[in-house]
Design a protein around this motif. Structure first.
Motif, short mmCIF file in Angstrom:
data_model
loop_
_atom_site.label_atom_id
_atom_site.label_comp_id
_atom_site.label_asym_id
_atom_site.label_seq_id
_atom_site.Cartn_x
_atom_site.Cartn_y
_atom_site.Cartn_z
N LEU A 17 11.74 97.67 73.32
CA LEU A 17 11.52 98.29 72.01
C LEU A 17 12.85 98.59 71.31
CD1 LEU A 17 9.42 99.32 70.01
CD2 LEU A 17 9.42 101.52 71.22
N VAL A 18 13.86 98.97 72.09
CA VAL A 18 15.19 99.23 71.53
C VAL A 18 15.74 97.99 70.83
CG1 VAL A 18 17.62 99.66 72.10
CG2 VAL A 18 15.83 101.07 73.13
N PHE A 19 15.73 96.87 71.53
CA PHE A 19 16.30 95.64 70.96
C PHE A 19 15.44 95.08 69.83
CE2 PHE A 19 18.21 95.78 75.24
CZ PHE A 19 19.55 95.73 74.87
N LEU A 20 14.14 95.23 69.94
CA LEU A 20 13.26 94.78 68.87
C LEU A 20 13.46 95.63 67.61
CD1 LEU A 20 9.93 94.09 70.81
CD2 LEU A 20 11.29 92.40 69.55
N THR A 21 13.68 96.91 67.79
CA THR A 21 13.91 97.81 66.66
C THR A 21 15.22 97.46 65.95
OG1 THR A 21 12.72 99.59 67.79
CG2 THR A 21 14.11 100.22 65.95
N MET A 27 16.92 92.37 60.31
CA MET A 27 16.21 91.34 59.54
C MET A 27 15.68 91.88 58.22
SD MET A 27 14.28 89.39 62.67
CE MET A 27 13.56 88.10 61.69
N LEU A 28 15.17 93.10 58.24
CA LEU A 28 14.68 93.71 57.01
C LEU A 28 15.83 93.93 56.02
CD1 LEU A 28 12.09 96.34 58.30
CD2 LEU A 28 11.61 94.32 56.91
N LEU A 29 16.98 94.33 56.55
CA LEU A 29 18.14 94.56 55.69
C LEU A 29 18.66 93.25 55.10
CD1 LEU A 29 20.06 97.28 57.72
CD2 LEU A 29 18.91 97.57 55.53
N VAL A 30 18.60 92.17 55.86
CA VAL A 30 18.99 90.86 55.33
C VAL A 30 18.07 90.49 54.17
CG1 VAL A 30 18.98 88.38 55.82
CG2 VAL A 30 20.06 89.96 57.42
N ASP A 31 16.77 90.69 54.37
CA ASP A 31 15.79 90.36 53.33
C ASP A 31 16.02 91.19 52.07
OD1 ASP A 31 13.56 88.95 52.35
OD2 ASP A 31 12.25 90.64 52.79
N ILE A 32 16.42 92.45 52.25
CA ILE A 32 16.63 93.36 51.11
C ILE A 32 17.97 93.12 50.43
CG2 ILE A 32 16.93 95.78 50.45
CD1 ILE A 32 14.94 96.45 52.75
N GLU A 182 8.49 85.63 57.65
CA GLU A 182 7.63 85.40 58.81
C GLU A 182 8.26 85.98 60.08
OE1 GLU A 182 8.57 83.20 56.60
OE2 GLU A 182 7.08 81.64 56.22
N ALA A 183 9.59 85.80 60.20
CA ALA A 183 10.30 86.33 61.38
C ALA A 183 10.25 87.85 61.40
CB ALA A 183 11.74 85.84 61.38
N SER A 184 10.43 88.47 60.21
CA SER A 184 10.39 89.93 60.12
C SER A 184 9.01 90.45 60.51
CB SER A 184 10.73 90.38 58.69
OG SER A 184 12.05 90.01 58.34
N ILE A 185 7.97 89.78 60.03
CA ILE A 185 6.60 90.18 60.36
C ILE A 185 6.35 90.05 61.86
CG2 ILE A 185 4.16 89.57 60.07
CD1 ILE A 185 4.87 88.75 57.17
N ALA A 186 6.88 88.97 62.44
CA ALA A 186 6.71 88.74 63.88
C ALA A 186 7.39 89.85 64.70
CB ALA A 186 7.28 87.38 64.27
#
Length: 298
Positions: A17-21, A27-32, A182-186
């Motif tokens: 969970l640490v690494f996934l977080t 990834m969210l920050l890249v998208d933003i 798609e990667a962010s959602i995954a």
């Protein structure tokens, strides 16, 4: 919580969970933060065109001895607005390529004044020197115009998208960038799955899942915030050896902006983790001592 049957699986899931977080936050920050509009605004904020103009001017002044064409022929037709439009044209073309996965289209914003100045110079030169306006003359004229656009563009392409395109880097990035949502959602789905697993593992005492989520959030926040704060405090990106001032400003400002955003997100994760731990502690104590009443002092 300390039973091996629940503790060990909870520990393993919480590490995942640490690494996934961390990955999800990045990834969210890249998208933003990484988009054509964001890069345009960043370029405007840093007024990159004011640094580009003198570099183009110096280039044509230095080239005068080789080409015999005065710098004014080019510079009289170039202003900061045109340079900005060239910057934005490169950004738009690059992000179109990143979104579609195709090669980056060539960028040449038309400049009628520039072409007119070059025409006038060549015609004037031919008349003064009785130079025949043959096919060779026409070829040199066309090449001079094309070279002018290419040269000006090389200075205006502050993020060096054309170089990345030529070396195949942009097409490789497109494979990732075009599937970022798609990667962010995954990844977010995987985070939710880890939380569900923690709840199932600790089904006899579900509140313990909150403890593990809090621990994971705090650790992810620390792992993200500490290096980010160091990079910002040490002004690490200032050590980059990029000779062109506009390119240096473009890349370092982008790196600092993303690092600052990642640091803020990491700190937020740590705060969320601490909050979960506090809630867990309070709830756990209430469940542990449900019948304890406060003692009255006479």
């Amino acid at each position: 919580m300390k039973k091996i049957s629940t503790y060990l699986p909870s520990l393993i899931v919480s590490i995942l969970l640490v690494f996934l977080t961390i990955a999800g936050s990045a990834m969210l920050l890249v998208d933003i933060n990484i988009s054509g509009e964001k890069l345009k605004k960043l370029a405007q904020k840093n007024s990159l065109e004011t640094s580009i103009y003198p570099e183009i001017s110096k280039y044509y002044k230095d080239k005068y001895n080789t080409t015999g064409i005065p710098a004014e022929v080019f510079m009289d037709a170039i202003d900061e607005n045109y340079i900005r439009s060239y910057e934005e044209a490169y950004i738009d073309s690059a992000f179109e390529a990143l979104e579609s996965g195709t090669k980056m289209a060539s960028v040449h914003p038309k400049n009628a004044k520039l072409e007119e100045n070059i025409d006038n110079f060549f015609n004037s030169f031919a008349e003064k020197n009785n130079y025949e306006k043959d096919d060779n003359f026409g070829l040199k004229l066309r090449n001079t115009k094309e070279n002018a656009y290419t040269t000006i563009g090389s200075f205006c392409d502050v993020y060096k998208f054309s170089s990345m395109n030529q070396h195949g880097i942009l097409s490789k990035l497109a494979k990732v960038y075009s599937h970022r949502i798609e990667a962010s959602i995954a990844v977010l789905g995987a985070i939710v799955l880890m939380i569900i697993l923690l709840t199932l593992i600790n089904h006899k005492k579900k509140i313990t899942a909150m403890y593990w989520c809090g621990v994971s959030s705090i650790v992810a926040g620390i792992l993200g915030a500490v290096p980010s704060i160091y990079l910002i405090a040490a002004r690490y990106y200032d050590s980059f050896t990029i000779k062109q001032v506009p390119v240096f400003k473009a890349f370092t400002s982008l790196m600092y902006k993303y690092t600052e955003a990642f640091a803020a997100a990491s700190i937020a994760l740590a705060v969320i983790g601490i909050s979960l731990m506090v809630i867990y502690g309070v709830t756990h104590e209430k469940k542990k001592y449900p019948n304890v009443k406060p003692t009255k002092i006479n």
